[in-house]
Design an enzyme around this catalytic site. Structure first.
Site, PDB file in Angstrom:
ATOM      1  N   LYS A 117       0.833  -1.213   0.000  1.00  0.00           N
ATOM      2  CA  LYS A 117       0.000   0.000   0.000  1.00  0.00           C
ATOM      3  C   LYS A 117       0.862   1.256   0.000  1.00  0.00           C
ATOM      4  O   LYS A 117       0.461   2.273  -0.564  1.00  0.00           O
ATOM      5  CB  LYS A 117      -0.973  -0.008   1.182  1.00  0.00           C
ATOM      6  CG  LYS A 117      -2.066  -1.039   0.992  1.00  0.00           C
ATOM      7  CD  LYS A 117      -3.320  -0.709   1.742  1.00  0.00           C
ATOM      8  CE  LYS A 117      -4.418  -1.709   1.384  1.00  0.00           C
ATOM      9  NZ  LYS A 117      -5.579  -1.646   2.232  1.00  0.00           N
ATOM     10  N   LYS A 199      -3.224 -10.572  -7.287  1.00  0.00           N
ATOM     11  CA  LYS A 199      -4.438 -10.874  -6.527  1.00  0.00           C
ATOM     12  C   LYS A 199      -5.622 -10.078  -7.067  1.00  0.00           C
ATOM     13  O   LYS A 199      -5.454  -8.920  -7.450  1.00  0.00           O
ATOM     14  CB  LYS A 199      -4.163 -10.477  -5.063  1.00  0.00           C
ATOM     15  CG  LYS A 199      -5.169 -10.950  -4.067  1.00  0.00           C
ATOM     16  CD  LYS A 199      -4.893 -10.366  -2.687  1.00  0.00           C
ATOM     17  CE  LYS A 199      -5.322  -8.922  -2.586  1.00  0.00           C
ATOM     18  NZ  LYS A 199      -5.479  -8.400  -1.240  1.00  0.00           N
ATOM     19  N   LYS A 202     -10.086  -5.029  -4.951  1.00  0.00           N
ATOM     20  CA  LYS A 202     -11.093  -3.985  -5.206  1.00  0.00           C
ATOM     21  C   LYS A 202     -10.455  -2.710  -5.741  1.00  0.00           C
ATOM     22  O   LYS A 202     -11.118  -1.873  -6.323  1.00  0.00           O
ATOM     23  CB  LYS A 202     -11.940  -3.705  -3.964  1.00  0.00           C
ATOM     24  CG  LYS A 202     -11.179  -3.516  -2.676  1.00  0.00           C
ATOM     25  CD  LYS A 202     -12.107  -3.681  -1.470  1.00  0.00           C
ATOM     26  CE  LYS A 202     -11.312  -3.995  -0.223  1.00  0.00           C
ATOM     27  NZ  LYS A 202     -12.063  -4.654   0.811  1.00  0.00           N
TER      28      LYS A 202
HETATM   29  P1  TYM Z   1      -9.750  -6.824   2.962  1.00  0.00           P
HETATM   30  O1  TYM Z   1     -10.828  -5.858   3.225  1.00  0.00           O
HETATM   31  O2  TYM Z   1      -8.658  -6.439   2.022  1.00  0.00           O
HETATM   32  O3  TYM Z   1     -10.335  -8.194   2.445  1.00  0.00           O
HETATM   33  C1  TYM Z   1     -11.405  -8.817   3.095  1.00  0.00           C
HETATM   34  C2  TYM Z   1     -11.262 -10.327   3.153  1.00  0.00           C
HETATM   35  O4  TYM Z   1     -11.246 -10.881   1.836  1.00  0.00           O
HETATM   36  C3  TYM Z   1     -10.074 -11.639   1.631  1.00  0.00           C
HETATM   37  N1  TYM Z   1      -9.661 -11.419   0.242  1.00  0.00           N
HETATM   38  C4  TYM Z   1      -9.385 -12.408  -0.608  1.00  0.00           C
HETATM   39  N2  TYM Z   1      -9.417 -13.740  -0.487  1.00  0.00           N
HETATM   40  C5  TYM Z   1      -9.084 -14.472  -1.575  1.00  0.00           C
HETATM   41  N3  TYM Z   1      -8.718 -13.915  -2.763  1.00  0.00           N
HETATM   42  C6  TYM Z   1      -8.687 -12.592  -2.934  1.00  0.00           C
HETATM   43  N4  TYM Z   1      -8.354 -12.067  -4.107  1.00  0.00           N
HETATM   44  C7  TYM Z   1      -9.036 -11.765  -1.831  1.00  0.00           C
HETATM   45  N5  TYM Z   1      -9.112 -10.425  -1.663  1.00  0.00           N
HETATM   46  C8  TYM Z   1      -9.498 -10.223  -0.383  1.00  0.00           C
HETATM   47  C9  TYM Z   1      -9.061 -11.084   2.624  1.00  0.00           C
HETATM   48  O5  TYM Z   1      -8.049 -11.997   2.919  1.00  0.00           O
HETATM   49  C10 TYM Z   1      -9.943 -10.772   3.801  1.00  0.00           C
HETATM   50  O6  TYM Z   1     -10.191 -11.947   4.554  1.00  0.00           O
HETATM   51  N6  TYM Z   1      -7.062  -6.257   7.148  1.00  0.00           N
HETATM   52  C11 TYM Z   1      -8.235  -6.882   6.561  1.00  0.00           C
HETATM   53  C12 TYM Z   1      -9.536  -6.435   7.185  1.00  0.00           C
HETATM   54  C13 TYM Z   1      -9.593  -6.607   8.666  1.00  0.00           C
HETATM   55  C14 TYM Z   1      -9.778  -7.838   9.363  1.00  0.00           C
HETATM   56  C15 TYM Z   1      -9.823  -7.485  10.747  1.00  0.00           C
HETATM   57  C16 TYM Z   1      -9.913  -9.156   8.952  1.00  0.00           C
HETATM   58  C17 TYM Z   1      -9.519  -5.625   9.591  1.00  0.00           C
HETATM   59  N7  TYM Z   1      -9.664  -6.132  10.843  1.00  0.00           N
HETATM   60  C18 TYM Z   1      -9.972  -8.462  11.728  1.00  0.00           C
HETATM   61  C19 TYM Z   1     -10.075 -10.132   9.963  1.00  0.00           C
HETATM   62  C20 TYM Z   1     -10.090  -9.773  11.312  1.00  0.00           C
HETATM   63  C21 TYM Z   1      -8.263  -6.514   5.079  1.00  0.00           C
HETATM   64  O7  TYM Z   1      -7.652  -5.585   4.634  1.00  0.00           O
HETATM   65  O8  TYM Z   1      -9.101  -7.299   4.349  1.00  0.00           O
END
Ligand code: TYM
Length: 335
Positions: A117, A199, A202
């Site tokens: 990022k 990957k 979004k």
């Molecule tokens: P975030 O918002 O980027 O993504 C949300 C969830 O989706 C999964 N994910 C994917 N899995 C498979 N393939 C992909 N291309 C893909 N893109 C996203 C991510 O692994 C995630 O599970 N830091 C976290 C958000 C967060 C969080 C938490 C998660 C904040 N606090 C506490 C668990 C527990 C994040 O940026 O996810």
């Protein structure tokens, strides 16, 4: 109530920094739904995390509510699961501060998401982007979560959360449950349809590379038909040499509930064209009910508001119990 307390606990969250993608659905939400009967679940929309990257305020508000509707439409019953908005539970910010004093600079510097990022937002490498994992640790540890269902990219953050919890417990006794990540065997890393070495994200600049769960069926089909493959004509799972086909196989495997072997047999001797259409159709079939139900829920503003208010009250009750214990342990005077 006794039934709830005997169950193990889950916490997970997704940032409302963009529309929900097929990656997040297959990597995370689908498992949230599958685990939701067995566990006492807390699922949040982590709006505080999303401002580590600049957001348009009106769009952030709109996406936060849309995401809440999409959680419910995916099958998370708000009566059985605590669904809430992170910024509504102030204990997250409060515990995050305490934990940041138990998180090392070196640990944060090694986080892949921070490095990625910072490279993408070189003009806004803010302190929040750097200390992001302490806030994520607070999200998880406040609820004494046993399990954190996430995609593969979040494993490093959950491991850091474990290290922070162990460090804190080592000083003050057993304050936090040390959580385990739950990462699916297939679907943990869904790749872009146009650049399958990256990957699916979004924030993808190429609109064809990413599928969104609210996208129209014809747009989804168009993206799958254009998905990058390779110069062979054989549907075979080999992520290193055939990243595009292997990614489509992973998507199809989860969407249609088929093993890689079944998929290879199904398309033996057939061209990639047939395969791509079938994968697209399976995704359209999987997402259609979620899209229609989300649209219906979002129109009911009073219901949406009731869900996030009740969710915040339930979450705050649990979170504040942990926070009070932490404040006492570190030596703060009780109010
Ligand atoms: P975030 O918002 O980027 O993504 C949300 C969830 O989706 C999964 N994910 C994917 N899995 C498979 N393939 C992909 N291309 C893909 N893109 C996203 C991510 O692994 C995630 O599970 N830091 C976290 C958000 C967060 C969080 C938490 C998660 C904040 N606090 C506490 C668990 C527990 C994040 O940026 O996810």
């Amino acid at each position: 109530m006794s039934e709830i307390t005997e169950k193990k606990t889950i916490l997970s969250g997704i940032q409302p920094s963009g529309d929900l993608t097929l990656g997040s659905y297959l990597g995370a939400i689908k498992n949230w739904v599958e685990l939701s009967e067995e566990y006492n679940c807390f699922y949040c929309i982590v709006d505080m995390h999303s401002i580590t990257v600049r957001q348009n305020p009106a769009e952030l508000r709109k996406r936060t509510l849309a995401q809440l509707a999409q959680y419910i439409a995916s099958g998370l019953d708000p009566e059985k699961n605590t669904i809430f908005i992170q910024s509504h539970v102030s204990a997250h910010a409060e515990l995050s501060w305490v934990l940041s004093c138990y998180t090392m600079f070196g640990e944060l510097s090694r986080m892949t998401q921070f490095k990625d990022k910072s490279a993408k937002n070189a003009d806004n490498i803010n302190a929040g982007l750097f200390t992001y994992p302490s806030l994520m640790a607070a999200d998880i540890l406040l609820y004494q979560a046993d399990l954190v269902p996430v995609g593969g990219d979040q494993k490093q953050h959950v491991e850091l959360t474990r290290d922070i919890a162990n460090r804190f417990n080592g000083i003050y006794g057993d304050v936090f449950t040390v959580p385990e990540p739950f990462i699916p065997k297939v679907g943990a890393r869904i790749m872009s349809l146009t650049t399958p070495e990256n990957k699916m994200s979004k924030s993808d600049k190429d609109p064809g590379g990413c599928i969104y769960i609210m996208q129209k069926p014809e747009e989804i089909m168009r993206s799958f038909k254009r998905a990058v493959t390779d110069s062979e004509t054989c549907v075979r799972y080999d992520p290193e040499n055939k990243p595009g086909i292997s990614n489509l196989m992973s998507i199809y495997s989860v969407a249609a509930g088929k093993t890689f072997e079944e998929i290879e047999n199904e398309f033996a001797g057939k061209g990639y064209g047939d395969f791509k259409v079938r994968v697209g159709e399976s995704v359209v079939e999987m997402l259609r009910p979620i899209r229609e139900e989300s649209e219906r829920i979002l129109k009911d503003k009073a219901y949406v508001e009731q869900v996030y208010r009740e969710g915040a009250a339930r979450a705050s009750y649990v979170a504040n119990k942990t926070l009070r214990k932490v404040y006492k342990k570190v030596g703060f005077v009780a109010k």
